[in-house]
Design an enzyme around this catalytic site. Structure first.
Site, PDB file in Angstrom:
ATOM      1  N   GLY A   1     -58.276  44.539  28.589  1.00 48.47           N
ATOM      2  CA  GLY A   1     -57.811  44.967  29.903  1.00 48.47           C
ATOM      3  C   GLY A   1     -58.255  46.381  30.232  1.00 48.47           C
ATOM      4  N   PHE A   2     -58.320  47.208  29.208  1.00 45.20           N
ATOM      5  CA  PHE A   2     -58.624  48.616  29.454  1.00 45.20           C
ATOM      6  C   PHE A   2     -59.503  49.191  28.352  1.00 45.20           C
ATOM      7  CE2 PHE A   2     -54.551  47.490  31.240  1.00 45.20           C
ATOM      8  CZ  PHE A   2     -54.693  47.908  32.563  1.00 45.20           C
TER       9      PHE A   2
ATOM     10  N   GLY B 103     -60.697  52.682  26.149  1.00 42.86           N
ATOM     11  CA  GLY B 103     -60.034  53.869  25.627  1.00 42.86           C
ATOM     12  C   GLY B 103     -58.786  53.623  24.805  1.00 42.86           C
TER      13      GLY B 103
ATOM     14  N   ASP C 122     -67.795  43.923  31.186  1.00 43.47           N
ATOM     15  CA  ASP C 122     -66.430  43.407  31.098  1.00 43.47           C
ATOM     16  C   ASP C 122     -65.959  42.901  32.454  1.00 43.47           C
ATOM     17  OD1 ASP C 122     -65.601  43.903  28.329  1.00 43.47           O
ATOM     18  OD2 ASP C 122     -66.007  46.002  28.815  1.00 43.47           O
TER      19      ASP C 122
ATOM     20  N   SER D  39     -70.434  49.469  26.627  1.00 42.45           N
ATOM     21  CA  SER D  39     -69.711  48.818  27.715  1.00 42.45           C
ATOM     22  C   SER D  39     -69.733  49.701  28.949  1.00 42.45           C
ATOM     23  CB  SER D  39     -68.260  48.570  27.293  1.00 42.45           C
ATOM     24  OG  SER D  39     -67.504  48.259  28.442  1.00 42.45           O
TER      25      SER D  39
ATOM     26  N   MET E  27     -63.153  41.240  34.557  1.00 46.49           N
ATOM     27  CA  MET E  27     -61.694  41.026  34.496  1.00 46.49           C
ATOM     28  C   MET E  27     -61.194  40.556  35.860  1.00 46.49           C
ATOM     29  SD  MET E  27     -60.468  44.395  32.386  1.00 46.49           S
ATOM     30  CE  MET E  27     -61.461  45.073  31.043  1.00 46.49           C
TER      31      MET E  27
ATOM     32  N   GLY F  21     -67.345  51.555  24.554  1.00 48.24           N
ATOM     33  CA  GLY F  21     -67.281  52.086  25.909  1.00 48.24           C
ATOM     34  C   GLY F  21     -67.075  53.584  25.878  1.00 48.24           C
TER      35      GLY F  21
ATOM     36  N   HIS G 259     -68.769  39.587  29.019  1.00 46.72           N
ATOM     37  CA  HIS G 259     -67.479  39.266  28.407  1.00 46.72           C
ATOM     38  C   HIS G 259     -66.507  38.962  29.534  1.00 46.72           C
ATOM     39  CE1 HIS G 259     -63.802  41.001  26.021  1.00 46.72           C
ATOM     40  NE2 HIS G 259     -63.733  39.694  26.167  1.00 46.72           N
TER      41      HIS G 259
ATOM     42  N   HIS H 270     -73.049  45.679  27.592  1.00 47.48           N
ATOM     43  CA  HIS H 270     -71.837  44.856  27.643  1.00 47.48           C
ATOM     44  C   HIS H 270     -71.159  45.014  29.009  1.00 47.48           C
ATOM     45  CE1 HIS H 270     -68.433  42.835  25.558  1.00 47.48           C
ATOM     46  NE2 HIS H 270     -67.642  43.650  26.250  1.00 47.48           N
TER      47      HIS H 270
ATOM     48  N   ASP I 120     -64.928  44.374  19.573  1.00 42.54           N
ATOM     49  CA  ASP I 120     -64.755  45.025  20.872  1.00 42.54           C
ATOM     50  C   ASP I 120     -63.387  45.702  20.928  1.00 42.54           C
ATOM     51  OD1 ASP I 120     -64.817  45.742  23.542  1.00 42.54           O
ATOM     52  OD2 ASP I 120     -64.992  43.697  24.321  1.00 42.54           O
ATOM     53  N   GLY I 121     -63.404  47.010  21.127  1.00 35.83           N
ATOM     54  CA  GLY I 121     -62.163  47.745  21.354  1.00 35.83           C
ATOM     55  C   GLY I 121     -61.928  48.837  20.329  1.00 35.83           C
ATOM     56  N   GLY I 122     -61.887  50.063  20.824  1.00 34.27           N
ATOM     57  CA  GLY I 122     -61.555  51.184  19.952  1.00 34.27           C
ATOM     58  C   GLY I 122     -62.613  51.522  18.916  1.00 34.27           C
TER      59      GLY I 122
ATOM     60  N   MET J 275     -63.035  38.134  30.878  1.00 34.46           N
ATOM     61  CA  MET J 275     -61.587  38.127  30.650  1.00 34.46           C
ATOM     62  C   MET J 275     -60.962  37.589  31.930  1.00 34.46           C
ATOM     63  SD  MET J 275     -61.660  41.759  28.748  1.00 34.46           S
ATOM     64  CE  MET J 275     -63.316  41.991  29.395  1.00 34.46           C
TER      65      MET J 275
ATOM     66  N   MET K  50     -61.568  40.851  19.258  1.00 30.87           N
ATOM     67  CA  MET K  50     -60.984  41.968  20.014  1.00 30.87           C
ATOM     68  C   MET K  50     -60.122  42.808  19.077  1.00 30.87           C
ATOM     69  SD  MET K  50     -62.098  41.627  23.117  1.00 30.87           S
ATOM     70  CE  MET K  50     -61.248  43.121  23.627  1.00 30.87           C
TER      71      MET K  50
HETATM   72  C1  DX5 Z   1     -61.520  45.915  26.769  1.00 33.33           C
HETATM   73  C2  DX5 Z   1     -62.977  45.575  26.969  1.00 33.33           C
HETATM   74  C3  DX5 Z   1     -63.873  46.457  26.192  1.00 33.33           C
HETATM   75  C4  DX5 Z   1     -63.817  47.916  26.567  1.00 33.33           C
HETATM   76  C5  DX5 Z   1     -63.923  48.682  25.287  1.00 33.33           C
HETATM   77  O1  DX5 Z   1     -60.745  45.041  27.451  1.00 33.33           O
HETATM   78  O2  DX5 Z   1     -63.243  44.237  26.584  1.00 33.33           O
HETATM   79  O3  DX5 Z   1     -65.207  45.984  26.186  1.00 33.33           O
HETATM   80  O4  DX5 Z   1     -64.844  48.314  27.428  1.00 33.33           O
HETATM   81  O5  DX5 Z   1     -63.668  50.013  25.551  1.00 33.33           O
HETATM   82  P1  DX5 Z   1     -63.513  51.108  24.387  1.00 33.33           P
HETATM   83  O6  DX5 Z   1     -64.804  51.084  23.596  1.00 33.33           O
HETATM   84  O7  DX5 Z   1     -63.313  52.360  25.152  1.00 33.33           O
HETATM   85  O8  DX5 Z   1     -62.341  50.685  23.555  1.00 33.33           O
HETATM   86 ZN    ZN Z   2     -65.489  43.649  26.338  1.00 32.31          ZN
END
Ligand code: DX5
Ligand code: ZN
Length: 221
Positions: free
Chosen positions: A142-143, A145, A35, A8, A37, A197, A66, A33, A175-177, A68, A137
């Site tokens: 939204g963020f 990390g 994102d 990402s 938003m 990401g 993606h 990827h 997606d996420g963490g 959002m 998800m």
């Molecule tokens: C979160 C995004 C993710 C984000 C993942 O809202 O949809 O794609 O970039 O970031 P990490 O991999 O750092 O959790």
């Molecule tokens: Zn994403």
């Protein structure tokens, strides 16, 4: 089946986007990827068409968008024209889900639907057979990390069972963490594609990080 990594660019140094994408390619990333938003569907604003356009010039990897955003349907034609490969949006963000999935297909893109941690699988079940991709998800969007929400693992397993039962070949993306610690649980639960990401661009060597994520799945790649 082999794990597919979709770094990402949310976590990338945008001042060096070309270099960062090249490193991802070197590391064997399969997709990039993006994102999008809107500060409304999620509490953050990122980027849209200009970055997708720039990426189209920088890489031949498929661009995995993606969204959002509320009313994601507003962007179907534009992103298709810019060369996006996948158009993934959230079922709560639009009203006529079936129609929008069909419109994504008419524009030549793969259609994906994303489920927030608190969103039930039932939200996408009626259109599941039409989908090319389901995005689970494992953080609240939204963020970057944030920490992987463990309940996501069971949800991945349930969606995998549903896809198998329906004879669907849809991609199951998470997606996420995602880290070298969490990726294996998601892989073993049946996910095949992993957005990462921080675990890629937050490290000194993004190429090596991608190889490390694949290795952490425990299969020969
Ligand atoms: C979160 C995004 C993710 C984000 C993942 O809202 O949809 O794609 O970039 O970031 P990490 O991999 O750092 O959790
Ligand atoms: Zn994403």
């Amino acid at each position: 089946m082999r794990p597919r990594i979709a770094p990402s660019i949310l976590a990338a140094d945008l001042g060096r986007l070309a270099e960062q994408v090249a490193l991802a390619e070197q590391g064997g990333a399969e997709w990039i990827h993006v994102d999008v938003m809107d500060g409304h569907f999620v509490p953050n604003l990122t980027f849209g068409a200009p970055i997708i356009r720039a990426l189209g010039q920088l890489t031949r990897l498929p661009i995995d968008v993606h969204l959002m955003v509320t009313e994601p349907e507003k962007y179907i034609e534009e992103y298709a024209d810019l060369g996006a490969a996948n158009f993934t949006f959230h079922p709560e963000a639009t009203i006529h889900l079936e129609r929008q999935v069909a419109r994504v297909h008419e524009q030549g893109m793969k259609a994906g639907l994303a489920l927030n941690p608190g969103s039930p699988i039932g939200l996408i079940e009626e259109v599941l057979d039409e989908l090319d991709l389901v995005l689970i998800m494992t953080v609240n969007p939204g963020f970057g990390g944030q920490n992987y929400i463990e309940a996501g693992t069971g949800k991945i397993r349930r969606v995998r069972q549903l896809l198998t039962a329906r004879g669907s070949a849809a991609t199951l993306e998470v997606d996420g963490g995602i880290t070298t610690q969490t990726i294996r649980r998601a892989w073993e639960a049946g996910a095949d594609t992993f957005v990462a990401g921080t675990a890629v661009f937050g490290t000194p060597d993004p190429a090596e990080a991608i190889e490390g994520l694949k290795a952490a799945c425990g299969v020969a790649v």
